[in-house]
Design an enzyme around this catalytic site. Sequence first.
Site, PDB file in Angstrom:
ATOM      1  N   CYS A  29       0.625  -1.289   0.001  1.00  0.00           N
ATOM      2  CA  CYS A  29      -0.099  -0.221  -0.064  1.00  0.00           C
ATOM      3  C   CYS A  29       1.001   1.275  -0.038  1.00  0.00           C
ATOM      4  CB  CYS A  29      -0.858  -0.115   1.315  1.00  0.00           C
ATOM      5  SG  CYS A  29      -0.023   0.007   2.725  1.00  0.00           S
ATOM      6  N   CYS A  37       3.411   1.522   2.765  1.00  0.00           N
ATOM      7  CA  CYS A  37       4.662   0.802   2.360  1.00  0.00           C
ATOM      8  C   CYS A  37       5.754   1.909   1.460  1.00  0.00           C
ATOM      9  CB  CYS A  37       4.627  -0.372   1.539  1.00  0.00           C
ATOM     10  SG  CYS A  37       3.681  -1.427   2.332  1.00  0.00           S
ATOM     11  N   ASP A  88      -8.718  13.845 -26.604  1.00  0.00           N
ATOM     12  CA  ASP A  88      -8.100  13.473 -27.927  1.00  0.00           C
ATOM     13  C   ASP A  88      -9.076  13.913 -29.093  1.00  0.00           C
ATOM     14  OD1 ASP A  88      -6.192  12.680 -29.781  1.00  0.00           O
ATOM     15  OD2 ASP A  88      -7.362  10.678 -29.902  1.00  0.00           O
ATOM     16  N   ASP A 112      -8.001   7.600 -27.247  1.00  0.00           N
ATOM     17  CA  ASP A 112      -8.243   5.903 -27.997  1.00  0.00           C
ATOM     18  C   ASP A 112      -7.135   5.319 -28.426  1.00  0.00           C
ATOM     19  OD1 ASP A 112      -8.199   7.830 -30.250  1.00  0.00           O
ATOM     20  OD2 ASP A 112      -9.228   5.969 -31.254  1.00  0.00           O
TER      21      ASP A 112
END
Length: 771
Positions: free
Chosen positions: A30, A33, A458, A657
Amino acid sequence: MSTTTAPALTPSAAAGDVRHIDLPVEGMTCAACVRRIERALLATAGVHEAKVNLVTRSAKVTFAPATAPASALVAAVERAGYSVPRAHVAEDAAPLSPADRSRAAEESLDGERRVLRRDFVLALVLSVPLLVLGMSHGRIPGADGTYGRLVQLALATAVIVGPGRRFFRLASSALRHHAADMNTLVSLGTGAAWVYSAIAVIAPGLFPHAAHGMRPHVYFEAVGAIVSFVLLGKLLETRARKRLTDAVRGLVALQPKTARRLRGEAEEEIPAADLTPGDVVRVLPGERLPSDGEVVSGASAVDESMLTGESLPVDKNAGAQVFGGTLNQSGQLTVRITRTGAGTALARIAAAVEEAQGSKAPIARLADTVSGVFVPVVLGIATLAFAAWLVADPTATGLAAAVERFVAVLVIACPCALGLATPAAVAVGTGRGAELGVLVKGGSALEATSRVDTVIVDKTGTVTAGKPTLSAVKPTAAFEEETFLQLVGSAELGSEHPVAKALVEGARARGLSLTAPTRFHADAGRGAVAQILGREVRIGTARYLAEHGVDSAPLEGAAEALAEKGNTPSFVAVDGALAGLVAVADLPTAEAKDTVAALHRLGVRVVMATGDRAAAARAVAREIGIDEVFAEVRPEDKARIVAEERAKGHVVAMVGDGMNDAPALAGAHVGIAVANGTDVAVAAADIALLRGGIATLPTALGLSRATLGTIRQNLFWAFIYNVVGIPIAAGALYPLTGWLLSPVLASAAMSLSSVSVLLSSLRLRGYGEKA
């Protein structure tokens, strides 16, 4: 502590007093850490900078080797409770490529998933009989008897020392570093339930009501249920973390495995990885370029959409730059290699995806944040309650009562509802999203999406169809429009160029019958000529027609007007005389304008960033209502625009995309991919729009806001039970009212809080029905 050889230093950084090292790290689970390892590294003398990447399981450290040798860095990581498993002896070894890092991270994740799957299955097998026995309340003969309780003790003990052991180990590590997280809550709740229940089975006489022949209640089923549910959540989290390795692997897959290297007139097929700058290669139509280079001879149209997002291919002649992984479409090319390996455009994009993904700060789980304060407070209240009751009655009976108060506080503070608050809402929200065509990759994506105030889109393939379409036909007075377009479509039947295909499809869409040319010749990048039923048809640029004695001046004004609106015009001459012009364009989709309007109603600002020409980008933006446009930008520029918007304080969603969008998708707070795009874009994104294209974007934002609202409600009710129940469990109201909350009622309250959280989350199943 194990002995570890120093990992490899990057050669580019080996010069001077400061070096860089890439340490592979295992054991991180996590964001806590990450902070723990960074603090340990930064506390080491000679370390200038430390950046830990949870996704790639690595730590990039800038250090002075004279003060801090690599072995000291490894020791710092190991002291923090983690390991550096893969080490390299040679200090001049090349740094790991994106593909190698992706493979290493994937192997680490696969290993973690195998362990989690094994532990979850084991916990489930042990917990089902625990739940049956514990919740039977005497309906099963002998379940609450001595042997039944011993069976429950054995099963719960197996859960604790088996699959539940990881939580105690991680909580112990957090404690050594003066921190608390969900592992602390899980270990505290299960540990308290087990200890209390074990004492109730082994020494029931310690409890006050045992003198009346009543058996103290046990909570073994809570031990199994908590461990099983948390392990399931961890298992699902590993699936979400795998998306970076999927994205990088997809990028690397575009690099051809082999190349046709030329040595004089001889051609040999070699591994593309063996190419060096200066090598000359041949690339046939339909093949991808093996590396970056310069065209020596030949002419062709090359699809560079992976870099620019532009749907139209780029014509290449001698001297033109080409890039590894791009697709050669129509002609043969001879290319001199200029860059290989990590220096290629494709490798830089892969590195950009890694860097953006790694620099994206993980959204801190609210339960983890609160637990840092909540756990010590609950433990303190339980300890005070124990001491107060023991002081009030120092006898054996008082000791038993004090123990019961202590356990009652811990049981009611068990993190079951707190742990369910977020994942329950996320589970229902993501499930409803899938039904509505929105694939959401986890709770962090939902939480971030709910706060989005800026959407960067985009153009090509996102707000437009992604392919050129016939947009204008303007013949001179000498031709009827149908006759003119019929000649143009027939002439282009002999070409494989995407513009030619758009002209052919446009003519056929108008019901015109086309005739195959008897002669066809294309001059790449300039134009083509064909013979149709005895007539010469020439299509191309103004310069191309001028070289063959045709003056295009009468139509140049119309051509410029079309170009300003985003069209790509071509002049047409028939039998040596100007006959008209045609144009193609990548047109906006039908739903794009409505989507932008819906986003504006949600209070979201919409920006376009595209690799396409400025005129085409502005034309599309005007048509669908977008006010801000960044045109002619490359992938790294899109990522920079995202970073600049984030620096201004905006919560940014990037919608794209193509592969060229992957760095920006990874660098945004939320990456949203249109699922008809490339697999790489979808892999790098947090959300994929499965159907309807960009039309489902407002649904994604609305659902995320509804889900986060539900999460807040869940957390509120989860805390209400604790705020009300903990003082009663501690006995705070006993002097005034005589009220005490027994561990049995504490367990019931805990269960009720979990049920309320689940019922609240299930309301999300009806999202979107009114719409």
